[in-house]
Design a protein around this motif. Structure first.
Motif, PDB file in Angstrom:
ATOM      1  N   PRO A   1     -65.429  89.405  83.411  1.00 17.17           N
ATOM      2  CA  PRO A   1     -64.512  88.305  83.079  1.00 17.17           C
ATOM      3  C   PRO A   1     -63.071  88.797  83.075  1.00 17.17           C
TER       4      PRO A   1
ATOM      5  N   ASP B   1     -64.646  89.094  90.271  1.00 16.65           N
ATOM      6  CA  ASP B   1     -64.459  88.202  89.131  1.00 16.65           C
ATOM      7  C   ASP B   1     -65.780  87.554  88.761  1.00 16.65           C
ATOM      8  N   ALA B   2     -66.112  87.600  87.484  1.00 17.33           N
ATOM      9  CA  ALA B   2     -67.320  86.936  87.016  1.00 17.33           C
ATOM     10  C   ALA B   2     -67.110  85.432  87.063  1.00 17.33           C
TER      11      ALA B   2
ATOM     12  N   LYS C   1     -61.023  92.826  82.109  1.00 17.60           N
ATOM     13  CA  LYS C   1     -60.780  93.645  83.297  1.00 17.60           C
ATOM     14  C   LYS C   1     -60.215  95.018  82.963  1.00 17.60           C
TER      15      LYS C   1
ATOM     16  N   GLU D   1     -69.139  92.851  88.233  1.00 19.16           N
ATOM     17  CA  GLU D   1     -68.433  91.625  87.900  1.00 19.16           C
ATOM     18  C   GLU D   1     -67.959  91.707  86.456  1.00 19.16           C
TER      19      GLU D   1
ATOM     20  N   VAL E   1     -67.731  82.032  85.509  1.00 17.16           N
ATOM     21  CA  VAL E   1     -68.104  81.452  84.225  1.00 17.16           C
ATOM     22  C   VAL E   1     -68.334  79.963  84.422  1.00 17.16           C
TER      23      VAL E   1
END
Length: 255
Positions: free
Chosen positions: A209, A241-242, A213, A207, A244
């Motif tokens: 942010p 995708d992280a 990338k 993963e 948040v």
């Protein structure tokens, strides 16, 4: 095969009768329920199917086999194995309604066995891994007719391991890096050793942010090249995708 039925197969000098139970899907059961009394459950429908198959197997003089795509309640699941709805989980005593010399079952990828009325009953397990991190031994099963029953032979398959690695992206100011570790399915906390990945199919899952990338892709490409150079058959990359999460503090001004 989508409809439960019994079929006769010519095998060597014998006729083998097989009670075939396909995956009882929700749409099929729903159609059956529509024709049955109010209060009938999905399990009632499934048990009725077993009784119908049992009637086809009774009094057959030759070898008999039950082959079903189903879940036995309490059976152990392999890593990432999709579970079936609990209302469609059978007991071994349910399957025992059908007279057979052996009971071969599919759906669960982990090989395991029991006896039903003294006869062998088992999940054959999958002949190869179908998910990264699925680590159980792989095999196929041969049944040998003895004249009164079946002897079971387990034949291991030569299938590549599907190794799942987890990448952890770390950033401290302008410095960033990605570290690899085995996924928890591997049940080990030892460091990843590239030589252990020879002849395996590998997936790197991580993963990151959105802002990182590009840098993370360069880092994972370096890892992928090292994995392939170590002799892995393939190295797939699964970038995610992280998530948040922002926590908002609410302040009350008191005057």
């Amino acid at each position: 095969m989508e409809t439960p039925r019994a079929v006769d197969l010519e095998v060597a000098d014998h006729v083998l009768r097989v009670a075939c139970l396909p995956d009882l899907r929700a749409t099929w059961i729903k159609k059956r329920l529509a024709t049955m009394p109010k209060g009938t459950t999905a399990l009632d429908v499934a048990l009725g199917v077993l009784d119908d198959l049992a009637a086809r197997m009774e009094d057959f003089a030759g070898p008999t086999l039950f082959a079903g795509h189903l879940t036995i309640g309490g059976a152990r699941m392999d890593n990432d194995q999709p579970a079936r709805a609990p209302e469609l989980a059978f007991k071994l005593s349910d399957i025992a309604r059908i007279p057979a010399h052996a009971y071969a079952m599919g759906h669960i990828h982990l090989r395991q066995s029991w006896t039903i009325n003294g006869r062998p009953a088992f999940y054959t397990g999958s002949p190869y891994a179908t998910n990264y991190g699925e680590l159980s031994p792989k095999s196929w099963t041969m049944l040998h007719w003895t004249g009164t029953g079946f002897d079971v032979e387990i034949v291991p398959t030569v299938a590549p391991r599907l190794v799942l690695l987890v990448g952890t992206w770390q950033r401290e100011g302008d410095d960033a890096s990605m570290h690899l570790a085995y996924h928890e399915a591997h049940e080990t906390d030892r460091a990843v050793v590239l030589s252990d990945l020879a002849d395996a199919e590998v997936q790197v899952r991580y993963e990151v942010p959105a802002a990182d990338k590009t840098a993370a892709t360069r880092a994972v490409d370096e890892h992928r090249a090292a994995v392939l150079a170590a002799g892995a058959l393939a190295c797939d990359v699964d970038q995610r995708d992280a998530v948040v999460v922002f926590f908002l503090g609410f302040f009350t001004l008191l005057s």
